[in-house]
Design a protein around this motif. Structure first.
Motif, PDB file in Angstrom:
ATOM      1  N   SER A 155       0.810  -1.223   0.000  1.00 45.95           N
ATOM      2  CA  SER A 155       0.000   0.000   0.000  1.00 45.95           C
ATOM      3  C   SER A 155       0.845   1.274   0.000  1.00 45.95           C
ATOM      4  CB  SER A 155      -0.950   0.013   1.200  1.00 45.95           C
ATOM      5  OG  SER A 155      -0.216   0.134   2.393  1.00 45.95           O
ATOM      6  N   MET A 163      -6.136   4.314   3.064  1.00 47.25           N
ATOM      7  CA  MET A 163      -7.409   3.615   2.874  1.00 47.25           C
ATOM      8  C   MET A 163      -7.189   2.169   2.452  1.00 47.25           C
ATOM      9  SD  MET A 163     -10.108   5.385   3.367  1.00 47.25           S
ATOM     10  CE  MET A 163     -11.310   4.516   2.402  1.00 47.25           C
ATOM     11  N   LEU A 164      -6.150   1.962   1.655  1.00 44.74           N
ATOM     12  CA  LEU A 164      -5.964   0.642   1.044  1.00 44.74           C
ATOM     13  C   LEU A 164      -5.599  -0.437   2.071  1.00 44.74           C
ATOM     14  CD1 LEU A 164      -5.903  -0.896  -1.661  1.00 44.74           C
ATOM     15  CD2 LEU A 164      -3.451  -0.424  -1.770  1.00 44.74           C
ATOM     16  N   PRO A 166      -6.311  -1.049   5.333  1.00 51.02           N
ATOM     17  CA  PRO A 166      -7.405  -1.758   6.022  1.00 51.02           C
ATOM     18  C   PRO A 166      -8.217  -2.631   5.074  1.00 51.02           C
ATOM     19  CG  PRO A 166      -7.419   0.578   6.580  1.00 51.02           C
ATOM     20  CD  PRO A 166      -6.405   0.411   5.507  1.00 51.02           C
ATOM     21  N   LEU A 167      -8.418  -2.137   3.844  1.00 55.21           N
ATOM     22  CA  LEU A 167      -9.257  -2.892   2.897  1.00 55.21           C
ATOM     23  C   LEU A 167      -8.640  -4.219   2.498  1.00 55.21           C
ATOM     24  CD1 LEU A 167     -10.504  -0.023   0.529  1.00 55.21           C
ATOM     25  CD2 LEU A 167     -11.770  -1.191   2.331  1.00 55.21           C
ATOM     26  N   ILE A 168      -7.302  -4.261   2.410  1.00 50.81           N
ATOM     27  CA  ILE A 168      -6.693  -5.534   2.009  1.00 50.81           C
ATOM     28  C   ILE A 168      -6.237  -6.353   3.227  1.00 50.81           C
ATOM     29  CG2 ILE A 168      -6.017  -4.852  -0.330  1.00 50.81           C
ATOM     30  CD1 ILE A 168      -3.267  -4.157   0.632  1.00 50.81           C
ATOM     31  N   PRO A 171      -9.614  -8.524   5.524  1.00 50.76           N
ATOM     32  CA  PRO A 171     -10.106  -9.837   5.063  1.00 50.76           C
ATOM     33  C   PRO A 171      -9.080 -10.954   5.246  1.00 50.76           C
ATOM     34  CG  PRO A 171     -10.483  -8.147   3.389  1.00 50.76           C
ATOM     35  CD  PRO A 171      -9.606  -7.534   4.427  1.00 50.76           C
TER      36      PRO A 171
END
Lengths: 227, 254
Positions: A155, A163-164, A166-168, A171
């Protein structure tokens, strides 16, 4: 041998910088403390809090770890230091291991301070083995730091890095969250018999997860940190 | 003289006449997505040579340096650094490279000594403490060695960046707009250091400063849209032609 020295130098450099600025550990500590206070207001007088105490603790730790992981490569990016590091004849996995061990130390320091506060705040106790409890936490921290360091490297080179991650990250880290909750929750409750078997199964899952992602990071880091 | 000795002697003479170039680039191309940043670039730089690289922003200068420095891989073409293939010998090649950039590549929350200790360990520099003493004296920062880099002026930071780049005694030095932001004192120190090490190093310098770039170079190159639009050695350098192309391509773009 020079590989070990390089890893140690990266850890030492991060520790010295953190001891001087205190920006990572202090912000992580304040964040997790505020989350605990929020939990206290939300669930403080609940009779069965101890049943979901482990889950809430790890949700708080995961988001706290994210704060630190997001910062972990910022110093490297400042003033082009990452480029300086990549120009050196360092095997890329050594950079990974240096940063990853540093992250484990930072996360662990915050946990060592906040777990007693959490226990006192919610009138909990560790009824099982303290050593086993510490082992489960260390295994979880290795998983969080391994995946977190790998993905924060991905990231850092993107425009939406805050932002990126947490999104990757979230999960991929869910198996660690589940296993950490089962193992530490079970040990805190002092479970025996079949439930203790579940605790050990969760710890085995953590070990397998850690080994798998350490191997993935070792194999892919050259590519991940490259272009 | 027997036949074998004769052949060895002949080979040695040929090598002396045609030494392996320190940097050899053949039909090098680099594409990012659909954008062709470098388009079939070819050039050679001899050991001890000094290439001044000019061009507008986005011409591909930094990408070219990053490929030579093994930081990114080319899309196609061949490249040899000190006779070696960067894709196979990247660590060996990186040990021979130094970079002085407009970014200092230094940790602001560490002292000068801690920064040099860190990079020295990364490069496995022998007798590191002696080397650090020597370099800090050369860049006149011995008296500030324990101070955090954050407290340095721009000129002092850049002088420390020079010490960092020379720490492992690289044979090829990349200079990426090294004069940018330097005060006159720092420029003097930088140029005198450059004079001292000129003989034993090969240089590739990205610059927008025509006077300094042409004064220092053994070869001058203008990159434009990923292609070489001017490339001459200093002996045959046509300054009027250089300036005319530079004005057309660089100033016209900015």
């Amino acid at each position: 041998m020079s590989g070990v020295k390089q890893i140690a130098a990266i850890i030492k450099k991060d520790m010295i910088a953190e001891l001087r600025t205190k920006e990572m550990v202090v912000s992580m500590f304040l964040f997790v403390l505020l989350v605990m206070v929020a939990f206290k207001y939300a669930f403080g007088d609940s009779d069965n809090f101890s049943t979901y105490a482990g889950g809430l603790l790890w949700v708080a730790f995961l988001f706290t770890a994210l704060l630190g992981l997001n910062r972990s490569f910022v110093h490297e990016k400042d003033e082009g230091c990452l480029e300086g590091l990549l120009l050196a004849p360092v095997d890329r996995p050594n950079i990974f291991f240096g940063k990853m061990i540093g992250n484990i130390i930072f996360i662990s320091v915050v946990e060592i301070i906040t777990i007693p506060i959490y226990i006192v705040l919610f009138k909990l106790s560790i009824q099982g083995s303290i050593a086993l409890f510490a082992g489960a936490i260390i295994l979880s921290n290795i998983g969080i730091s391994t995946v977190g360091t790998l993905l924060s490297t991905v990231s850092i080179n993107t425009k939406m890095r805050d932002m990126l991650l947490p999104l990757i990250f979230l999960p991929v880290i869910l198996p660690v969250l589940a296993a950490a909750v089962v193992s530490t929750g079970g040990i805190m409750a002092g479970v025996t018999g079949e439930k203790l078997v579940n605790v050990f199964s969760a710890m085995k899952l953590l070990i397998a997860y850690d080994i798998l992602f350490l191997l993935v990071a070792y194999a892919l880091y050259d590519f991940v940190i490259g272009e | 003289m027997n036949r074998a000795t004769e052949l060895l002697e002949k080979e040695k003479n040929e090598k002396d006449l045609n030494p392996i170039p320190e940097v050899e680039v053949k039909k090098l191309s680099k594409t990012f997505g659909k954008r062709k940043v470098l388009n079939k670039i070819s050039f050679e730089l001899e050991k001890g040579g000094f290439l001044s690289l000019f061009g507008p922003n986005g011409a591909g200068k930094t990408t070219l340096i990053k490929i030579i420095a093994t930081l990114i891989a080319p899309t196609s073409g061949e490249i040899r650094v000190a006779g070696m293939d960067p894709t196979k010998n990247s660590a060996v090649i990186r040990a021979k490279l130094g970079l002085i950039s407009h970014s200092p590549l230094l940790y602001l929350d560490l002292s000068a000594e801690e920064n040099l200790q860190f990079y020295g360990t990364m490069y496995s520099v022998p007798n590191l403490n002696e080397r650090i003493d020597e370099l800090l004296d050369q860049v006149e920062l011995g008296h500030r060695r324990y101070d955090l880099v954050r407290t340095y002026s721009k000129g002092m930071t850049q002088r420390l960046a020079i010490a960092r780049a020379l720490l492992h005694k690289p044979s090829i030095l990349f200079l990426d707009e090294p004069h940018s932001g330097l005060d006159p004192h720092a420029v003097d120190i930088f140029e005198s250091l450059l004079d001292n090490i000129r003989a034993e190093h090969t240089f590739i310098m990205i610059t927008h400063n025509i006077e300094r770039g042409l004064a220092l170079c053994s070869k001058a190159m203008i990159l434009y849209n990923g292609q070489i639009v001017f490339y001459q050695g200093k002996e045959e350098l046509d300054i009027d032609m250089f300036k005319s192309i530079y004005r057309q391509r660089v100033k016209g773009d900015s």
